[in-house]
Scaffold this motif. Structure first.
Motif, PDB file in Angstrom:
ATOM      1  N   SER A 120       0.836  -1.195   0.000  1.00  0.00           N
ATOM      2  CA  SER A 120       0.000   0.000   0.000  1.00  0.00           C
ATOM      3  C   SER A 120       0.878   1.254   0.000  1.00  0.00           C
ATOM      4  CB  SER A 120      -0.901   0.004   1.237  1.00  0.00           C
ATOM      5  OG  SER A 120      -1.528   1.258   1.399  1.00  0.00           O
ATOM      6  N   VAL A 121       0.541   2.213  -0.846  1.00  0.00           N
ATOM      7  CA  VAL A 121       1.312   3.457  -0.914  1.00  0.00           C
ATOM      8  C   VAL A 121       1.332   4.164   0.431  1.00  0.00           C
ATOM      9  CG1 VAL A 121       1.394   5.733  -1.983  1.00  0.00           C
ATOM     10  CG2 VAL A 121       0.940   3.742  -3.389  1.00  0.00           C
ATOM     11  N   ARG A 122       0.265   3.983   1.198  1.00  0.00           N
ATOM     12  CA  ARG A 122       0.184   4.625   2.507  1.00  0.00           C
ATOM     13  C   ARG A 122       1.300   4.138   3.429  1.00  0.00           C
ATOM     14  NH1 ARG A 122      -5.067   3.570   6.052  1.00  0.00           N
ATOM     15  NH2 ARG A 122      -5.932   3.652   3.935  1.00  0.00           N
ATOM     16  N   TRP A 123       1.728   2.879   3.224  1.00  0.00           N
ATOM     17  CA  TRP A 123       2.717   2.285   4.127  1.00  0.00           C
ATOM     18  C   TRP A 123       4.094   2.112   3.493  1.00  0.00           C
ATOM     19  CZ3 TRP A 123       1.630   2.095   9.056  1.00  0.00           C
ATOM     20  CH2 TRP A 123       0.291   2.057   9.453  1.00  0.00           C
ATOM     21  N   VAL A 124       4.174   2.191   2.186  1.00  0.00           N
ATOM     22  CA  VAL A 124       5.427   1.842   1.517  1.00  0.00           C
ATOM     23  C   VAL A 124       6.588   2.701   2.002  1.00  0.00           C
ATOM     24  CG1 VAL A 124       4.973   3.330  -0.492  1.00  0.00           C
ATOM     25  CG2 VAL A 124       6.504   1.377  -0.715  1.00  0.00           C
ATOM     26  N   THR A 125       6.400   4.016   2.087  1.00  0.00           N
ATOM     27  CA  THR A 125       7.488   4.883   2.529  1.00  0.00           C
ATOM     28  C   THR A 125       7.827   4.627   3.988  1.00  0.00           C
ATOM     29  OG1 THR A 125       6.917   6.611   0.937  1.00  0.00           O
ATOM     30  CG2 THR A 125       8.211   7.277   2.850  1.00  0.00           C
ATOM     31  N   LYS A 126       6.800   4.513   4.837  1.00  0.00           N
ATOM     32  CA  LYS A 126       7.032   4.308   6.272  1.00  0.00           C
ATOM     33  C   LYS A 126       7.816   3.030   6.529  1.00  0.00           C
ATOM     34  CE  LYS A 126       2.772   6.673   7.759  1.00  0.00           C
ATOM     35  NZ  LYS A 126       2.228   6.976   6.424  1.00  0.00           N
ATOM     36  N   ILE A 127       7.426   1.932   5.866  1.00  0.00           N
ATOM     37  CA  ILE A 127       8.091   0.643   6.096  1.00  0.00           C
ATOM     38  C   ILE A 127       9.545   0.680   5.645  1.00  0.00           C
ATOM     39  CG2 ILE A 127       8.147  -1.780   5.374  1.00  0.00           C
ATOM     40  CD1 ILE A 127       5.057  -1.658   5.303  1.00  0.00           C
ATOM     41  N   TYR A 128       9.773   1.180   4.436  1.00  0.00           N
ATOM     42  CA  TYR A 128      11.146   1.211   3.925  1.00  0.00           C
ATOM     43  C   TYR A 128      12.035   2.131   4.753  1.00  0.00           C
ATOM     44  CZ  TYR A 128      10.221  -1.481  -0.334  1.00  0.00           C
ATOM     45  OH  TYR A 128       9.921  -2.488  -1.220  1.00  0.00           O
ATOM     46  N   VAL A 129      11.523   3.289   5.131  1.00  0.00           N
ATOM     47  CA  VAL A 129      12.332   4.241   5.901  1.00  0.00           C
ATOM     48  C   VAL A 129      12.631   3.695   7.292  1.00  0.00           C
ATOM     49  CG1 VAL A 129      12.348   6.530   6.970  1.00  0.00           C
ATOM     50  CG2 VAL A 129      11.602   6.273   4.595  1.00  0.00           C
ATOM     51  N   LEU A 130      11.668   3.017   7.916  1.00  0.00           N
ATOM     52  CA  LEU A 130      11.917   2.415   9.228  1.00  0.00           C
ATOM     53  C   LEU A 130      12.994   1.342   9.138  1.00  0.00           C
ATOM     54  CD1 LEU A 130       8.314   2.111  10.752  1.00  0.00           C
ATOM     55  CD2 LEU A 130      10.197   3.531  11.589  1.00  0.00           C
ATOM     56  N   GLN A 168      19.912  -3.959   5.043  1.00  0.00           N
ATOM     57  CA  GLN A 168      19.892  -2.976   3.958  1.00  0.00           C
ATOM     58  C   GLN A 168      19.770  -3.661   2.597  1.00  0.00           C
ATOM     59  OE1 GLN A 168      22.808   0.186   4.359  1.00  0.00           O
ATOM     60  NE2 GLN A 168      23.146   0.177   2.159  1.00  0.00           N
ATOM     61  N   LEU A 169      20.484  -4.751   2.413  1.00  0.00           N
ATOM     62  CA  LEU A 169      20.443  -5.475   1.136  1.00  0.00           C
ATOM     63  C   LEU A 169      19.067  -6.101   0.898  1.00  0.00           C
ATOM     64  CD1 LEU A 169      23.951  -7.179   1.102  1.00  0.00           C
ATOM     65  CD2 LEU A 169      23.042  -5.647  -0.653  1.00  0.00           C
ATOM     66  N   ILE A 170      18.465  -6.655   1.943  1.00  0.00           N
ATOM     67  CA  ILE A 170      17.130  -7.249   1.798  1.00  0.00           C
ATOM     68  C   ILE A 170      16.114  -6.183   1.407  1.00  0.00           C
ATOM     69  CG2 ILE A 170      15.229  -8.358   3.046  1.00  0.00           C
ATOM     70  CD1 ILE A 170      17.387  -9.826   4.703  1.00  0.00           C
ATOM     71  N   ALA A 171      16.182  -5.025   2.088  1.00  0.00           N
ATOM     72  CA  ALA A 171      15.246  -3.930   1.781  1.00  0.00           C
ATOM     73  C   ALA A 171      15.444  -3.422   0.353  1.00  0.00           C
ATOM     74  CB  ALA A 171      15.438  -2.790   2.783  1.00  0.00           C
ATOM     75  N   LEU A 172      16.697  -3.234  -0.051  1.00  0.00           N
ATOM     76  CA  LEU A 172      16.969  -2.750  -1.404  1.00  0.00           C
ATOM     77  C   LEU A 172      16.556  -3.770  -2.461  1.00  0.00           C
ATOM     78  CD1 LEU A 172      20.446  -1.059  -0.852  1.00  0.00           C
ATOM     79  CD2 LEU A 172      18.420   0.091  -1.753  1.00  0.00           C
ATOM     80  N   GLY A 173      16.797  -5.049  -2.168  1.00  0.00           N
ATOM     81  CA  GLY A 173      16.416  -6.086  -3.114  1.00  0.00           C
ATOM     82  C   GLY A 173      14.912  -6.126  -3.337  1.00  0.00           C
ATOM     83  N   TRP A 174      14.140  -6.041  -2.260  1.00  0.00           N
ATOM     84  CA  TRP A 174      12.680  -6.029  -2.399  1.00  0.00           C
ATOM     85  C   TRP A 174      12.218  -4.748  -3.083  1.00  0.00           C
ATOM     86  CZ3 TRP A 174       8.982  -9.477  -2.332  1.00  0.00           C
ATOM     87  CH2 TRP A 174       7.654  -9.033  -2.304  1.00  0.00           C
ATOM     88  N   PHE A 217      22.588  -0.983  -4.122  1.00  0.00           N
ATOM     89  CA  PHE A 217      22.567  -2.406  -3.765  1.00  0.00           C
ATOM     90  C   PHE A 217      23.943  -3.034  -4.003  1.00  0.00           C
ATOM     91  CE2 PHE A 217      22.097  -6.894  -4.718  1.00  0.00           C
ATOM     92  CZ  PHE A 217      21.231  -7.339  -3.734  1.00  0.00           C
ATOM     93  N   ILE A 218      24.535  -2.777  -5.170  1.00  0.00           N
ATOM     94  CA  ILE A 218      25.856  -3.349  -5.485  1.00  0.00           C
ATOM     95  C   ILE A 218      26.895  -2.845  -4.500  1.00  0.00           C
ATOM     96  CG2 ILE A 218      27.699  -3.447  -7.215  1.00  0.00           C
ATOM     97  CD1 ILE A 218      25.495  -3.207  -9.364  1.00  0.00           C
ATOM     98  N   ARG A 219      26.832  -1.562  -4.184  1.00  0.00           N
ATOM     99  CA  ARG A 219      27.775  -0.991  -3.227  1.00  0.00           C
ATOM    100  C   ARG A 219      27.632  -1.646  -1.845  1.00  0.00           C
ATOM    101  NH1 ARG A 219      27.148   0.903   1.954  1.00  0.00           N
ATOM    102  NH2 ARG A 219      28.926   2.192   2.540  1.00  0.00           N
ATOM    103  N   SER A 220      26.401  -1.867  -1.398  1.00  0.00           N
ATOM    104  CA  SER A 220      26.168  -2.484  -0.087  1.00  0.00           C
ATOM    105  C   SER A 220      26.614  -3.946  -0.090  1.00  0.00           C
ATOM    106  CB  SER A 220      24.680  -2.384   0.281  1.00  0.00           C
ATOM    107  OG  SER A 220      24.276  -1.028   0.352  1.00  0.00           O
ATOM    108  N   LEU A 221      26.422  -4.632  -1.217  1.00  0.00           N
ATOM    109  CA  LEU A 221      26.885  -6.012  -1.334  1.00  0.00           C
ATOM    110  C   LEU A 221      28.408  -6.075  -1.247  1.00  0.00           C
ATOM    111  CD1 LEU A 221      26.185  -8.980  -1.890  1.00  0.00           C
ATOM    112  CD2 LEU A 221      26.323  -8.471  -4.341  1.00  0.00           C
TER     113      LEU A 221
END
Length: 289
Positions: A120-130, A168-174, A217-221
């Motif tokens: 949901s757009v309502r939650w997408v920013t909140k979840i990723y930023v958290l 960080q890698l899991i979040a970026l991958g998703w 993502f590549i940099r974090s990997l």
């Protein structure tokens, strides 16, 4: 990244830097990140792109990392400058990623494509930023623990940094997967607002968002592999990998967003929406008896 102990005086019984940094390359990236930070700071005001504040802070972190590194590498037995640079270089990527995460929700709302996002757009920013904040705090706390004189504390700090990088890698991958799905769905079924005006070209902005995500993502990997490989690894002992897989990738991300700034598209869409709303109002008034 697998050093043993630090003495009480803040001195390490080993060289913290396995090589003498290239001054030319170092100053090149000082200039690049300095220009990038200045460019985004200048763009932020006319575009009112306040969500780029973390991105600017990430550029500043990279700038000061290379500045401090070039100034203090000769004192390679002292822990404080080394730890400061470690915190700066680890903390910069999550700050850049925070703005990347905040862009997705804004993009979906601007294009009226909320139904095309997985979350949901309502939650997408909140979840990723958290998640990004949790990753940032892990990397900062783990870096700070490298100053411990206790070998077990140093080891725990390394594990915490690795945990933060994995998160960080899991979040970026998703996130990359989610932006790819949004791109496919928009291609298959363009929204009304994107069809109203040929000048509303959303693809360059979404491609840029996806490219920046992949670069971070590549940099974090790379950082994860470097930390898990230890201080005797090829990655840790060769400066060239720092510039190829860290500095160059993040600097490219910075300037991609300068060339194709997401807020330019958002402002154009808002103006179109206001124009269409005015036209609808005029039609309703003309049809009123």
């Amino acid at each position: 990244m697998d050093h043993s102990t630090l003495t009480e005086r803040g001195l390490a019984p080993f060289d913290l830097y396995p090589y003498n940094p290239s001054k030319v390359a170092g100053w090149v990236f000082v200039v690049i990140f300095g220009i990038g930070a200045a460019a985004h700071f200048i763009l932020m005001f006319p575009l009112r792109a306040w969500f780029f504040i973390p991105f600017i802070l990430g550029c500043i972190g990279e700038y000061y990392h290379f500045t401090d590194w070039l100034e203090h590498w000769k004192t390679d037995k002292y822990a404080s400058p080394y730890l400061l640079q470690l915190m700066l270089i680890l903390g910069s990527a999550p700050l850049l990623a925070a703005t990347v995460y905040m862009t997705l929700g804004r993009f979906a709302r601007a294009l009226h494509a909320e139904q095309y996002t997985i979350m949901s757009v309502r939650w997408v920013t909140k979840i990723y930023v958290l998640i990004d904040i949790a990753s940032f705090l892990c990397q900062m706390a783990g870096s700070a623990m490298q100053a411990s004189s206790d070998p077990s504390g140093i080891k725990l700090g390394q594990h915490i940094v690795i945990g933060g990088l994995i998160v960080q890698l899991i979040a970026l991958g998703w996130f990359i997967f989610e932006t790819t799905i949004l791109h496919i769905r928009l291609n298959n079924g363009p929204t009304v607002i994107s069809l109203k005006d040929p000048s509303i070209s959303w693809r360059p902005t979404l491609w840029t968002l996806r490219c920046v995500s992949v670069l971070i993502f590549i940099r974090s990997l790379y950082r994860l592999v470097e930390f898990t490989s230890g201080s005797d690894s090829t990655l840790a002992k060769n400066e060239v990998f720092l510039y190829i897989f860290d500095a160059s990738l993040l600097s490219l991300s910075v300037f991609l967003f300068v060339v194709i700034h997401p807020e330019r598209l958002f402002r154009k869409v808002r103006r179109l929406a206001l124009h269409l709303a005015d036209e609808d109002g005029d039609v309703m008034l003309s049809e009123h008896p």
